[in-house]
Design a protein around this motif. Structure first.
Motif, PDB file in Angstrom:
ATOM      1  N   ALA A 155     -15.737 -13.768  -8.915  1.00 54.05           N
ATOM      2  CA  ALA A 155     -15.213 -12.396  -8.992  1.00 54.05           C
ATOM      3  C   ALA A 155     -14.464 -12.035  -7.713  1.00 54.05           C
ATOM      4  O   ALA A 155     -14.958 -12.240  -6.601  1.00 54.05           O
ATOM      5  N   GLY A 156     -13.247 -11.517  -7.875  1.00 48.02           N
ATOM      6  CA  GLY A 156     -12.434 -11.090  -6.743  1.00 48.02           C
ATOM      7  C   GLY A 156     -11.598 -12.183  -6.116  1.00 48.02           C
ATOM      8  O   GLY A 156     -10.785 -11.907  -5.228  1.00 48.02           O
ATOM      9  N   THR A 157     -11.770 -13.427  -6.557  1.00 44.00           N
ATOM     10  CA  THR A 157     -10.987 -14.522  -5.975  1.00 44.00           C
ATOM     11  C   THR A 157      -9.666 -14.687  -6.710  1.00 44.00           C
ATOM     12  O   THR A 157      -9.512 -14.289  -7.860  1.00 44.00           O
ATOM     13  N   ALA A 158      -8.719 -15.308  -6.019  1.00 47.60           N
ATOM     14  CA  ALA A 158      -7.441 -15.609  -6.663  1.00 47.60           C
ATOM     15  C   ALA A 158      -7.640 -16.610  -7.802  1.00 47.60           C
ATOM     16  O   ALA A 158      -6.938 -16.549  -8.822  1.00 47.60           O
ATOM     17  N   SER A 159      -8.595 -17.514  -7.654  1.00 45.14           N
ATOM     18  CA  SER A 159      -8.853 -18.498  -8.717  1.00 45.14           C
ATOM     19  C   SER A 159      -9.229 -17.810 -10.014  1.00 45.14           C
ATOM     20  O   SER A 159      -8.786 -18.200 -11.099  1.00 45.14           O
ATOM     21  N   TRP A 179      -1.553 -21.468   0.429  1.00 45.49           N
ATOM     22  CA  TRP A 179      -2.894 -22.024   0.297  1.00 45.49           C
ATOM     23  C   TRP A 179      -3.953 -20.932   0.294  1.00 45.49           C
ATOM     24  O   TRP A 179      -4.109 -20.227  -0.710  1.00 45.49           O
ATOM     25  N   PHE A 180      -4.699 -20.748   1.389  1.00 46.69           N
ATOM     26  CA  PHE A 180      -5.768 -19.754   1.409  1.00 46.69           C
ATOM     27  C   PHE A 180      -5.226 -18.325   1.409  1.00 46.69           C
ATOM     28  O   PHE A 180      -5.986 -17.379   1.255  1.00 46.69           O
ATOM     29  N   LEU A 181      -3.926 -18.164   1.580  1.00 45.78           N
ATOM     30  CA  LEU A 181      -3.335 -16.830   1.679  1.00 45.78           C
ATOM     31  C   LEU A 181      -2.504 -16.445   0.450  1.00 45.78           C
ATOM     32  O   LEU A 181      -1.947 -15.354   0.424  1.00 45.78           O
ATOM     33  N   ASP A 182      -2.400 -17.315  -0.552  1.00 44.76           N
ATOM     34  CA  ASP A 182      -1.550 -16.973  -1.706  1.00 44.76           C
ATOM     35  C   ASP A 182      -2.341 -16.141  -2.715  1.00 44.76           C
ATOM     36  O   ASP A 182      -2.492 -16.500  -3.881  1.00 44.76           O
ATOM     37  N   ALA A 183      -2.829 -15.005  -2.245  1.00 48.55           N
ATOM     38  CA  ALA A 183      -3.655 -14.098  -3.031  1.00 48.55           C
ATOM     39  C   ALA A 183      -3.163 -12.672  -2.802  1.00 48.55           C
ATOM     40  O   ALA A 183      -2.502 -12.395  -1.793  1.00 48.55           O
ATOM     41  N   PRO A 184      -3.458 -11.737  -3.716  1.00 49.96           N
ATOM     42  CA  PRO A 184      -2.830 -10.412  -3.667  1.00 49.96           C
ATOM     43  C   PRO A 184      -2.970  -9.671  -2.340  1.00 49.96           C
ATOM     44  O   PRO A 184      -1.979  -9.182  -1.796  1.00 49.96           O
ATOM     45  N   HIS A 185      -4.176  -9.545  -1.810  1.00 42.51           N
ATOM     46  CA  HIS A 185      -4.334  -8.787  -0.565  1.00 42.51           C
ATOM     47  C   HIS A 185      -3.641  -9.488   0.595  1.00 42.51           C
ATOM     48  O   HIS A 185      -3.043  -8.841   1.468  1.00 42.51           O
ATOM     49  N   ALA A 186      -3.694 -10.818   0.618  1.00 42.75           N
ATOM     50  CA  ALA A 186      -3.021 -11.553   1.686  1.00 42.75           C
ATOM     51  C   ALA A 186      -1.509 -11.407   1.581  1.00 42.75           C
ATOM     52  O   ALA A 186      -0.808 -11.331   2.598  1.00 42.75           O
ATOM     53  N   MET A 187      -0.981 -11.364   0.360  1.00 41.37           N
ATOM     54  CA  MET A 187       0.456 -11.142   0.181  1.00 41.37           C
ATOM     55  C   MET A 187       0.864  -9.778   0.731  1.00 41.37           C
ATOM     56  O   MET A 187       1.910  -9.636   1.370  1.00 41.37           O
ATOM     57  N   ALA A 188       0.031  -8.765   0.487  1.00 45.46           N
ATOM     58  CA  ALA A 188       0.337  -7.423   1.003  1.00 45.46           C
ATOM     59  C   ALA A 188       0.309  -7.413   2.529  1.00 45.46           C
ATOM     60  O   ALA A 188       1.156  -6.791   3.181  1.00 45.46           O
ATOM     61  N   ARG A 189      -0.675  -8.123   3.114  1.00 41.03           N
ATOM     62  CA  ARG A 189      -0.742  -8.190   4.581  1.00 41.03           C
ATOM     63  C   ARG A 189       0.475  -8.918   5.139  1.00 41.03           C
ATOM     64  O   ARG A 189       1.003  -8.550   6.191  1.00 41.03           O
ATOM     65  N   PHE A 190       0.907  -9.958   4.446  1.00 45.79           N
ATOM     66  CA  PHE A 190       2.090 -10.707   4.874  1.00 45.79           C
ATOM     67  C   PHE A 190       3.312  -9.803   4.921  1.00 45.79           C
ATOM     68  O   PHE A 190       4.032  -9.758   5.923  1.00 45.79           O
ATOM     69  N   ARG A 191       3.572  -9.073   3.838  1.00 44.53           N
ATOM     70  CA  ARG A 191       4.737  -8.182   3.822  1.00 44.53           C
ATOM     71  C   ARG A 191       4.637  -7.127   4.920  1.00 44.53           C
ATOM     72  O   ARG A 191       5.619  -6.813   5.598  1.00 44.53           O
ATOM     73  N   HIS A 215       3.327 -16.855 -10.013  1.00 41.92           N
ATOM     74  CA  HIS A 215       4.573 -16.125  -9.769  1.00 41.92           C
ATOM     75  C   HIS A 215       4.454 -14.680 -10.227  1.00 41.92           C
ATOM     76  O   HIS A 215       5.005 -13.774  -9.589  1.00 41.92           O
ATOM     77  N   ASP A 216       3.733 -14.445 -11.325  1.00 45.67           N
ATOM     78  CA  ASP A 216       3.532 -13.074 -11.787  1.00 45.67           C
ATOM     79  C   ASP A 216       2.746 -12.270 -10.759  1.00 45.67           C
ATOM     80  O   ASP A 216       3.056 -11.094 -10.499  1.00 45.67           O
ATOM     81  N   THR A 217       1.737 -12.896 -10.158  1.00 42.98           N
ATOM     82  CA  THR A 217       0.958 -12.217  -9.118  1.00 42.98           C
ATOM     83  C   THR A 217       1.865 -11.805  -7.957  1.00 42.98           C
ATOM     84  O   THR A 217       1.792 -10.671  -7.459  1.00 42.98           O
ATOM     85  N   ALA A 218       2.731 -12.706  -7.513  1.00 41.63           N
ATOM     86  CA  ALA A 218       3.632 -12.388  -6.400  1.00 41.63           C
ATOM     87  C   ALA A 218       4.597 -11.273  -6.774  1.00 41.63           C
ATOM     88  O   ALA A 218       4.889 -10.390  -5.949  1.00 41.63           O
ATOM     89  N   ARG A 219       5.098 -11.291  -7.997  1.00 39.56           N
ATOM     90  CA  ARG A 219       6.042 -10.246  -8.413  1.00 39.56           C
ATOM     91  C   ARG A 219       5.368  -8.889  -8.450  1.00 39.56           C
ATOM     92  O   ARG A 219       5.969  -7.870  -8.052  1.00 39.56           O
ATOM     93  N   ARG A 220       4.146  -8.847  -8.887  1.00 33.24           N
ATOM     94  CA  ARG A 220       3.405  -7.582  -8.913  1.00 33.24           C
ATOM     95  C   ARG A 220       3.112  -7.101  -7.492  1.00 33.24           C
ATOM     96  O   ARG A 220       3.242  -5.913  -7.179  1.00 33.24           O
TER      97      ARG A 220
END
Length: 468
Positions: A108-112, A384-396, A425-430
């Motif tokens: 629960a809560g993981t990108a996987s 890798w460990f950062l290709d997840a929604p919250h990490a994407m937001a932190r990256f931007r 790719h859908d996760t990144a677009r969102r």
């Protein structure tokens, strides 16, 4: 074929902001790009799979055994890796699937979890929640779907609307599968990527044997000059088969410009296996510099994936081999280590150097300032460990105020799991739609600008960074 991805996807506000005003803006931005073709310029799906177009294996092999994101968390939860089919003993696929189902709540809560549930729902049409009671029903439903012609690799490649898919390939690969795919009925392009790590790193298993095979394939002398010529020849072979980039997975992003005499000495010692740790490090650094030189000369985009300590658990590697889920990020710095490359070629806009990290502290401190000055540098997407929604937001948030959007690479799925490509790719677009909506709501950019950036993030930006 049942509707797979696009019709169901727009019904969900998954990952969009909870605030109603922001969500409305993000929903419109996401809708612009939800159906855009997928550009995947770095990944690990094998060309042979698409070339052979054989049905996918059983659900356990497809979703569990081959996915180290899944096996590592199951292992952390107390499941032995040999119970997941990674050891010498054969394990029944249904048993592996039941193990996943028993532990599914722990994801629960993981990108996987996000990706796998989207694959089940939107690719395979399975809406029942995974758990011990539903495990067998879902296993059987997946197994039936995977036998249908519409779920063969090539059919899904076209259904996913993949415009470009880059594989990752050994320098001595003949790339015949790529040539056949180029002449096939696939609507999109499948291009190879030159990955020479095992031929550049003296600490890699079988390094000397690989180098000798490389020299033999090119009939080059066993000298440093012959070694460089052989590498250049294999890069030319890749370019002739459509390659646009060369990828380098390094622990340390270190580039050293050594004189010819020292380079020859180091080469002889690493080939004999007599070089000490300091000399092996210097050789690796010089070869990263040489790879940059070759990219300047032949035009291949140079991507550097740095900062992962491979095979952290010695006992696990001995028992199960490499790439079994125990690779761990370490602190990474780029500014000093890559300065020799940037001093020589960083001001050249025709040299594209895409830098990836799993050390978030470098986003605003190093990568954004580098890409915000050097025409050659692009910031690689969260990896890798950062290709997840919250990490994407932190990256931007970390890179945009310094480098903007157009000095980044576009999304990189970096996956071996073919069915996860549209979900990732859908996760990144969102995630990007949500971030852009925040800038619009704060009156920092206009909606027209946000719309252009949203479009370019899935099109012009990756095409530019990877010279597509």
């Amino acid at each position: 074929m049942d509707p797979v991805l696009r019709p169901q996807r727009r019904e969900s506000d998954r990952l969009l902001p909870a605030d109603p005003a922001l969500r409305s803006i993000a929903r419109d931005l996401y809708a612009r790009v939800a159906d855009a073709p997928i550009i995947s310029p770095h990944g690990h799906v094998p060309a042979a799979m698409l070339d052979a177009d054989t049905p996918f294996p059983d659900p356990a092999a497809l979703f569990v055994t081959s996915d180290h994101y899944v096996t590592r968390l199951l292992h952390a939860s107390g499941v032995p890796l040999d119970a997941l089919g990674l050891g010498r003993e054969t394990v029944a696929p249904r048993s592996i699937w039941r193990t996943l189902a028993e532990h599914w709540h722990e994801f629960a809560g993981t990108a996987s979890q996000l990706w796998l549930e989207q694959e089940l729902r939107e690719v395979l049409g399975i809406t029942e929640e995974l758990g011990p009671e539903s495990a067998d029903r879902i296993f059987d439903a997946i197994d039936r779907r995977l036998q249908e012609p519409a779920f063969r690799p090539r059919a899904l490649f076209d259904e996913f609307d993949i415009a470009v898919l880059a594989t990752t390939d050994d320098p001595l690969d003949d790339l015949d599968a790529h040539e056949r795919l180029a002449n096939s009925s696939l609507r999109g392009r499948v291009v190879p990527t030159f990955r020479p790590d095992g031929y550049l790193d003296p600490d890699a298993d079988g390094f000397s044997e690989r180098v000798q095979a490389l020299l033999g394939a090119d009939q080059a002398p066993s000298t440093f000059a012959g070694y460089l010529t052989a590498l250049e020849g294999r890069r030319a072979h890749f370019r002739a088969r459509g390659a646009v980039s060369a990828d380098h997975g390094v622990l340390e992003p270190l580039a050293l410009d050594l004189d010819a005499g020292e380079a020859e000495r180091l080469f002889a010692e690493v080939l004999r296996g007599t070089a000490g740790a300091a000399d092996r490090r210097r050789f690796r650094g010089h070869m990263l510099f040489q790879m940059a030189r070759m990219s300047v000369e032949d035009g291949l985009v140079m991507t550097v994936h740095a900062g992962v300590l491979r095979n952290h658990s010695t006992a696990t590697r001995r028992a199960f081999g490499p790439d079994t889920g125990h690779d761990i990020p370490i602190p990474t710095s780029f500014v000093e280590g890559l300065r020799p490359v940037l001093e020589r070629w960083g001001l050249r806009p025709d040299f594209h150097l895409v830098l990836f990290t799993v050390d978030e502290t470098t986003f605003s401190r190093e990568l954004a300032p580098l890409a915000g000055f050097y025409p050659a540098v692009y910031i690689g997407a969260p990896w890798w460990f950062l290709d997840a929604p919250h990490a994407m937001a932190r990256f931007r948030s970390a890179v945009t105020e310094t480098a903007g959007f157009y000095r980044t690479s576009g999304f990189i799925d970096d996956t071996r799991a073919f069915l996860s490509i549209p979900a990732r790719h859908d996760t990144a677009r969102r995630a990007d739609a949500a971030f852009l909506a925040g800038l619009v709501a704060e009156d920092r950019i206009t909606i027209a600008t946000a719309e252009r950036v949203a479009d370019d993030l899935v099109g012009a930006i990756p095409r530019t960074a990877f010279k597509l």
